[in-house]
Design an enzyme around this catalytic site. Sequence first.
Site, PDB file in Angstrom:
ATOM      1  CD1 TRP A  69     -40.605  67.483  24.407  1.00  0.00           C
ATOM      2  CD2 TRP A  69     -41.803  65.652  24.867  1.00  0.00           C
ATOM      3  NE1 TRP A  69     -41.653  67.850  25.223  1.00  0.00           N
ATOM      4  CE2 TRP A  69     -42.403  66.751  25.517  1.00  0.00           C
ATOM      5  CE3 TRP A  69     -42.386  64.379  25.017  1.00  0.00           C
ATOM      6  CZ2 TRP A  69     -43.546  66.628  26.308  1.00  0.00           C
ATOM      7  CZ3 TRP A  69     -43.528  64.263  25.804  1.00  0.00           C
ATOM      8  CH2 TRP A  69     -44.100  65.372  26.439  1.00  0.00           C
ATOM      9  CG  MET A  70     -43.927  69.384  19.413  1.00  0.00           C
ATOM     10  SD  MET A  70     -44.825  69.076  17.856  1.00  0.00           S
ATOM     11  CE  MET A  70     -43.691  69.732  16.666  1.00  0.00           C
ATOM     12  CG  ASP A 123     -46.321  74.446  25.454  1.00  0.00           C
ATOM     13  OD1 ASP A 123     -46.686  73.300  25.695  1.00  0.00           O
ATOM     14  OD2 ASP A 123     -46.113  75.294  26.343  1.00  0.00           O
ATOM     15  CD  GLN A 164     -41.063  75.112  25.352  1.00  0.00           C
ATOM     16  OE1 GLN A 164     -40.811  74.760  26.495  1.00  0.00           O
ATOM     17  NE2 GLN A 164     -40.361  76.059  24.738  1.00  0.00           N
ATOM     18  CG  PHE A 176     -40.003  76.706  30.190  1.00  0.00           C
ATOM     19  CD1 PHE A 176     -39.029  75.748  29.919  1.00  0.00           C
ATOM     20  CD2 PHE A 176     -40.769  76.555  31.346  1.00  0.00           C
ATOM     21  CE1 PHE A 176     -38.825  74.657  30.777  1.00  0.00           C
ATOM     22  CE2 PHE A 176     -40.577  75.474  32.205  1.00  0.00           C
ATOM     23  CZ  PHE A 176     -39.604  74.528  31.932  1.00  0.00           C
ATOM     24  CB  SER A 177     -44.067  78.349  26.023  1.00  0.00           C
ATOM     25  OG  SER A 177     -44.156  76.992  25.676  1.00  0.00           O
ATOM     26  CD1 TRP A 179     -49.047  69.703  30.103  1.00  0.00           C
ATOM     27  CD2 TRP A 179     -47.213  68.446  29.854  1.00  0.00           C
ATOM     28  NE1 TRP A 179     -48.053  70.505  29.584  1.00  0.00           N
ATOM     29  CE2 TRP A 179     -46.915  69.754  29.429  1.00  0.00           C
ATOM     30  CE3 TRP A 179     -46.211  67.479  29.784  1.00  0.00           C
ATOM     31  CZ2 TRP A 179     -45.668  70.127  28.942  1.00  0.00           C
ATOM     32  CZ3 TRP A 179     -44.956  67.849  29.299  1.00  0.00           C
ATOM     33  CH2 TRP A 179     -44.705  69.155  28.883  1.00  0.00           C
TER      34      TRP A 179
HETATM   35  C1  FRU Z   1     -47.108  74.225  28.924  1.00  0.00           C
HETATM   36  C2  FRU Z   1     -45.752  74.424  29.556  1.00  0.00           C
HETATM   37  C3  FRU Z   1     -45.410  75.894  29.617  1.00  0.00           C
HETATM   38  C4  FRU Z   1     -43.930  75.898  29.646  1.00  0.00           C
HETATM   39  C5  FRU Z   1     -43.594  74.732  28.765  1.00  0.00           C
HETATM   40  C6  FRU Z   1     -42.374  73.973  29.178  1.00  0.00           C
HETATM   41  O1  FRU Z   1     -47.286  72.996  28.328  1.00  0.00           O
HETATM   42  O2  FRU Z   1     -45.734  73.842  30.840  1.00  0.00           O
HETATM   43  O3  FRU Z   1     -46.000  76.600  30.687  1.00  0.00           O
HETATM   44  O4  FRU Z   1     -43.398  77.087  29.163  1.00  0.00           O
HETATM   45  O5  FRU Z   1     -44.704  73.868  28.793  1.00  0.00           O
HETATM   46  O6  FRU Z   1     -42.002  73.045  28.217  1.00  0.00           O
END
Ligand code: FRU
Length: 493
Positions: free
Chosen positions: A35-36, A38, A54, A97-98, A303
């Site tokens: 999975w990928m 951001d 991500q 996270f990002s 999403w």
């Molecule tokens: C955006 C997000 C970010 C978060 C990341 C988690 O798509 O929700 O806010 O850091 O994805 O994977």
Amino acid sequence: MSEILQKARQYEEKYSSFITPEERPAFHLSPRVGWMNDPNGFSTYKGRYHLFYQYHPYNTKWGPMHWGHAVSDDMLHWQYLPVAIAPDMPYDKDGCFSGSAIELDDGRQLLVYTGVKRERGEDGRMHDFQTQCLAVGDGLNYVKYEGNPVLTGEDVPEGFSVNDFRDPKIFRNADGSFGMVVGNRTDDGSGAILLYRSPDGFHWEFETILDRSYNEFGRMWECPDVFPLDGQDVILTSPQDMCALGLEFHSGNCTMALMGQLEKGQFLRENVQAIDYGLDFYAPQTLLSEDGRRIMIAWMQNWDTTGGCPEGAKWFGQMTTPREIAIREGRLVQNPVRELEIRHGRRVSYKNVPVHEEVSLTGVYGRMVDMTVTIKPADDKGYERFRVKFAKGSRHYCSVSYRPGTSTLRLSRTHAGFNRDFVHERKCMVRNQGGEIKLRILLDRYSAEVFVNDGEQALTTTFYTPMTADGISFECSGQALVTVEKYDIIMAE
Ligand code: FRU
């Protein structure tokens, strides 16, 4: 190296070998395996482009976030590097996270990310606590900073969230110090962007509230970015849970460009627009290239449409084509990076072909294509609708249709083989030029990006039809003249 990181590196090494290059997009980055979401740390480092993402290698669903890693010389051919960071510390045990990346003066690469720790709150319920953390490395291996986390709930102003505090984007101030914007959510439930400052990239202090939504634009503002562009200042952000406004902001989780001026740490908004009007676009991030271009890349997915992952997929999620952005007449315009032109192969062109019933043109087909279509009315009666179908097979197609009467453009993947009941169409307003319109349609194996009138709007969609669905056709209710310039995209060195 932690066991968690080592395990992820071994896993991706082993299981990515089961994915052939033909099973992937040709010039859009896909996860090495799994999975990928951001883009993270999109930056230049020692003369190469770095892109982290991500990443949950173990399956095609979101899970504890790692940072995947790839490098490139042209932002189109990507070479995978091993997973950069994994959720292996007490302060990021539930996810890295990002975030973003920058080169330090001493030549090291600094990664800035959000550490997520899930804990029971004072209300007895489980909550994510989000802090900003650092990792330092050489472009391949990274060590988490012993002073982590560098920004915590203690560093947000009164009335701001310690649970929704994420996605740091680092940059350099004119005086050599470092700046960072971080997404947040205020007590009223809506989004905000906090600005921090540091003399060295390691010690951070709150500076100001750069901008906030007061419930006007969605809820949490994710993935902020801020930069000067063509004499203005620009903020990009991805607001969650946004309501549609006319034909703007239809994606639920949307993206938004704010154009204005930064004055004494305050952002004065002049113009607000959606960034991409298609179905699959979220969490854009930019870099400044060494030759001075501001280049944006985004997660080519949303999403709300992740249920469209094909059965049995070995990877899921892609990045958009990197796009050069600029401001024209107060609006953000975007076009594919010029490096793409070097990938142009065989050219097929037609000039002013009259179009009425659905027609295909010899040599105009393919699934890795850069095609510019210019349409104009054949006579002063005009036409009602012009449609280009692409990725067309016996059962499938996607399409883009223009109606001069309302000056709306519609992108549809309704017939692209999806069997889930989520939205497959989007519309946007385009400049009314009496039925004339220019569409640049960029196709890769699993996506289409449409750039309207030299980048005034962009519409992006993914789809997963068989590669035999490679037809392209044109049709018009009424009479139009179409000029086509089509290149195959050749990715071999
Ligand atoms: C955006 C997000 C970010 C978060 C990341 C988690 O798509 O929700 O806010 O850091 O994805 O994977």
